[in-house]
Design an enzyme around this catalytic site. Structure first.
Site, short mmCIF file in Angstrom:
data_model
loop_
_atom_site.label_atom_id
_atom_site.label_comp_id
_atom_site.label_asym_id
_atom_site.label_seq_id
_atom_site.Cartn_x
_atom_site.Cartn_y
_atom_site.Cartn_z
N ASP A 25 0.82 -1.22 0.00
CA ASP A 25 0.00 0.00 0.00
C ASP A 25 0.85 1.27 0.00
O ASP A 25 0.32 2.38 0.07
CB ASP A 25 -0.97 0.01 1.18
CG ASP A 25 -0.26 0.07 2.55
OD1 ASP A 25 1.00 0.04 2.57
OD2 ASP A 25 -0.97 0.16 3.57
N ASP A 98 7.60 5.10 21.09
CA ASP A 98 7.65 6.54 21.28
C ASP A 98 6.56 6.95 22.25
O ASP A 98 5.38 6.68 22.01
CB ASP A 98 7.44 7.25 19.93
CG ASP A 98 8.41 8.40 19.74
OD1 ASP A 98 8.64 9.13 20.72
OD2 ASP A 98 8.93 8.55 18.63
N ASP A 199 9.00 11.81 24.10
CA ASP A 199 8.93 12.94 23.18
C ASP A 199 8.65 14.26 23.89
O ASP A 199 7.75 14.34 24.73
CB ASP A 199 7.81 12.66 22.16
CG ASP A 199 7.61 13.78 21.17
OD1 ASP A 199 8.47 13.95 20.29
OD2 ASP A 199 6.59 14.50 21.28
N GLU A 256 13.77 13.14 25.06
CA GLU A 256 14.02 14.25 24.14
C GLU A 256 13.91 15.51 24.99
O GLU A 256 12.81 16.00 25.26
CB GLU A 256 13.00 14.27 23.00
CG GLU A 256 13.27 15.40 22.01
CD GLU A 256 12.14 15.61 21.01
OE1 GLU A 256 12.44 15.97 19.87
OE2 GLU A 256 10.96 15.42 21.38
N HIS A 328 14.53 11.43 12.75
CA HIS A 328 13.37 11.72 11.91
C HIS A 328 13.02 13.20 11.86
O HIS A 328 12.22 13.62 11.02
CB HIS A 328 12.16 10.94 12.44
CG HIS A 328 11.71 11.41 13.79
ND1 HIS A 328 12.47 11.19 14.93
CD2 HIS A 328 10.63 12.12 14.20
CE1 HIS A 328 11.85 11.73 15.97
NE2 HIS A 328 10.73 12.30 15.55
N ASP A 329 13.60 14.00 12.75
CA ASP A 329 13.32 15.43 12.80
C ASP A 329 14.44 16.28 12.21
O ASP A 329 14.38 17.51 12.28
CB ASP A 329 13.09 15.87 14.25
CG ASP A 329 11.67 15.61 14.73
OD1 ASP A 329 10.77 15.53 13.88
OD2 ASP A 329 11.48 15.49 15.95
#
Length: 556
Positions: A25, A98, A199, A256, A328-329
């Site tokens: 997908d 996360d 996070d 974080e 990822h940031d």
């Protein structure tokens, strides 16, 4: 220092949406991760951190959670998650999830009930305040741009969101909210999780009552970070969370943590810290500007060295930081810290060695072990990331043309790290048989896992050697627990440090430039452990380092 099970491990971050798609997908999923566990085991992975896979409308790629107790169908089922935890454990890999509890989604049942009755029980789960006339309660700017307040339709009440308007902040001052969060954490730990990446956790403590600050831009608003400098008491929440959850399971936790005060760092990751570790973001902040991406500067190598040395010396007597060059940031680390004209497998290996062998828990972000690079954006229509779209507008408002603004945000976009993993040179890089949710980096025919696994001189194999060296019985004690000492810090574009153990000392020395340099080291080589060049020119303590050469050696 009390020894813990996680201190000699290293972690690998997976962005599930872009890792491996099992059902065609175009979206990566849990079954895809299960299918790649052999790859992770072969690399030497101990800990896997999964970016959010909870139910979410994906306003911020899963960091807006609508149900903490369920897996988003895009990624699979709870049975898939339980299978992943079990099969990973069989390969001595533990799974982290996360933990996003500063905020939830506006589609979470708590928030829906709060909107039905703002003055009721669930209204108190969030920060809901009366506006000041026609203005929001205060002038704080959200991290993604615009006011941090969103008006509730039909009222003069506003709810607070530090991030996207679909991410309302949870009210940690409410004990009922905290207990609900702890119950959820323990529910997951009971399933066999090894722990969590936590996070944006520093944001859970606000300065109350809400108040205006001096604006820092022409929009009349101010960065939330201004408020965080004044906020007091977050430690009470974090201590309680640890006591009620993580501590009971001996879980590994990595926070974080931005904006923590230097004097409080031991409280966050010291011997009895709130977390096992916290990320070291110093390198990622080099050259950044509060004005916006358009005002950012290049990450100079000397500044990178200075920041790394400073953070290492700061943390050396406290505990274990988690070291990264990308996530990822962030854009890809090789593009951030290596000049474009010098980008090569050799320079990528140098960057890998100098960060990976510092003291702390090394984290690898998916594709980093291949030296994956920033992608190419031809227009804003190709961009998915909400922060990139906001910064594009900020650049336009600052007077840049559309072409210039696109060039600016392309360098710093979070989508650079979110392009699908490059497994092979086959269609769609072997990531999916369907249409990828985000366009592939066009260089996948050249940079991919299948090619690098076959080639012993690849970036992939260099990472494997780094991992094996750090885990080796002979040198593990020094790499994990050894002290950190800068070497020849005054030499420009040369980065070297000692890891000093009880019975072994190891030097990591890197020529961070294309020009060769001959240096007399303050130590003598006993044995070369790892390097990224064909030969090493060395006579006693005098070494000629070729351009972008890195050498790891046991020294006398």
């Amino acid at each position: 220092m009390q020894k813990k099970w996680w201190q000699d491990k290293f972690a690998y971050q997976i962005y599930p949406k872009s890792f491996a798609d099992s059902d065609g997908d175009g979206i990566g999923d849990l079954r895809g991760i299960i299918n790649k566990l052999d790859y992770l085991q072969e690399l030497g992975v101990d800990i896997v951190w999964l970016s959010p896979i909870f139910c979410s409308p994906l306003a911020d790629q899963g960091y807006d959670i609508s149900d903490y107790y369920n897996i988003d169908p895009k990624f699979g089922t709870m049975a898939d998650m339980e299978e992943l935890i079990a099969k990973a454990r069989e390969k001595n890999i533990c799974i982290l999830m996360d933990l996003v509890v500063n905020h939830c989604s506006d589609e979470h049942i708590w928030f829906k009930k709060a909107m039905e009755e703002p003055e009721g029980r669930y209204g108190k789960y969030f920060y809901i305040e009366e506006g000041k006339g026609e203005e929001p309660p205060c002038n704080w700017r959200s991290y993604f741009g615009g006011s941090a307040w969103e008006r509730i339709p039909g009222t003069n009440k506003y709810y607070f969101h530090a991030f996207h308007k679909k991410q309302p902040d949870l009210n940690w001052e409410n004990e009922e909210v905290r207990q609900e969060i702890y119950k959820m954490i323990n529910w997951w730990l009971d399933k066999g999780l090894g722990g969590f990446r936590i996070d944006a956790i520093i944001n859970i403590k606000k300065v109350l009552p809400f108040k205006d600050y001096e604006p820092d831009r022409e929009d009349g608003m101010v960065s939330i970070r201004t408020m965080l400098k004044e906020a007091e008491g977050v430690g009470e929440f974090l201590s309680e969370m640890k006591r009620e959850t993580f501590e009971k399971y001996d879980a590994f936790t990595v926070g974080e943590v931005f904006d923590a005060r230097v004097e409080e760092l031991p409280l966050f990751f010291g011997e009895d810290g709130y977390f096992s570790s916290i990320f070291e973001f110093g390198p990622a902040l080099i050259g950044k500007s509060d004005n916006g991406w358009y005002d950012c500067k290049e990450a100079e190598r000397e500044v990178y060295k200075e920041v790394c040395f400073k953070s290492q010396l700061k943390a050396d007597k406290i505990g274990f930081m988690s070291n990264i060059i990308e996530n990822h940031d962030e854009p890809r680390g090789v593009n951030e810290f290596i000049p474009k004209e010098d980008l090569s497998e050799k320079s990528k290996k140098l960057l890998a060695a100098v960060y990976f062998l510092q003291k702390g828990i090394p984290f690898i972000y998916q594709g980093q072990e291949l030296g994956m690079e920033n992608t190419v954006f031809h227009s804003m229509e190709e961009v998915d990331d909400i922060s990139t779209r906001d910064e594009y507008q900020v650049a336009l408002d600052a007077g840049y043309s559309e072409e210039e603004a696109l060039r600016i945000v392309s360098k710093y976009s979070r989508d650079n790290a979110r392009t699908p993993f490059q497994w092979s040179d086959e269609d769609n890089a072997g990531f999916t048989k369907g249409k990828p949710w985000l366009a592939l980096n066009p260089n996948y025919p050249v940079i991919n896992a299948a090619e690098q696994i076959k080639r012993k001189t690849s970036v992939y194999y260099f990472y494997k050697e780094l991992i094996a060296l750090r885990k080796s019985e002979e040198y593990k004690e020094t790499f994990v627990y050894g002290e950190f000492e800068p070497v020849l810090p005054e030499v420009k574009n040369f980065m070297a440090y000692l890891r000093k153990g009880q019975d072994k000392n190891i030097l990591v020395a890197a020529n961070f430039q294309k020009e060769a340099v001959t240096l007399t080291l303050p130590v003598t080589c006993k044995k070369v452990l790892l390097h990224n060049d064909e030969d090493i020119r060395m006579e006693r303590s005098t070494v000629t380092f070729q351009g972008y050469q890195v050498v790891v050696m046991e020294v006398k």
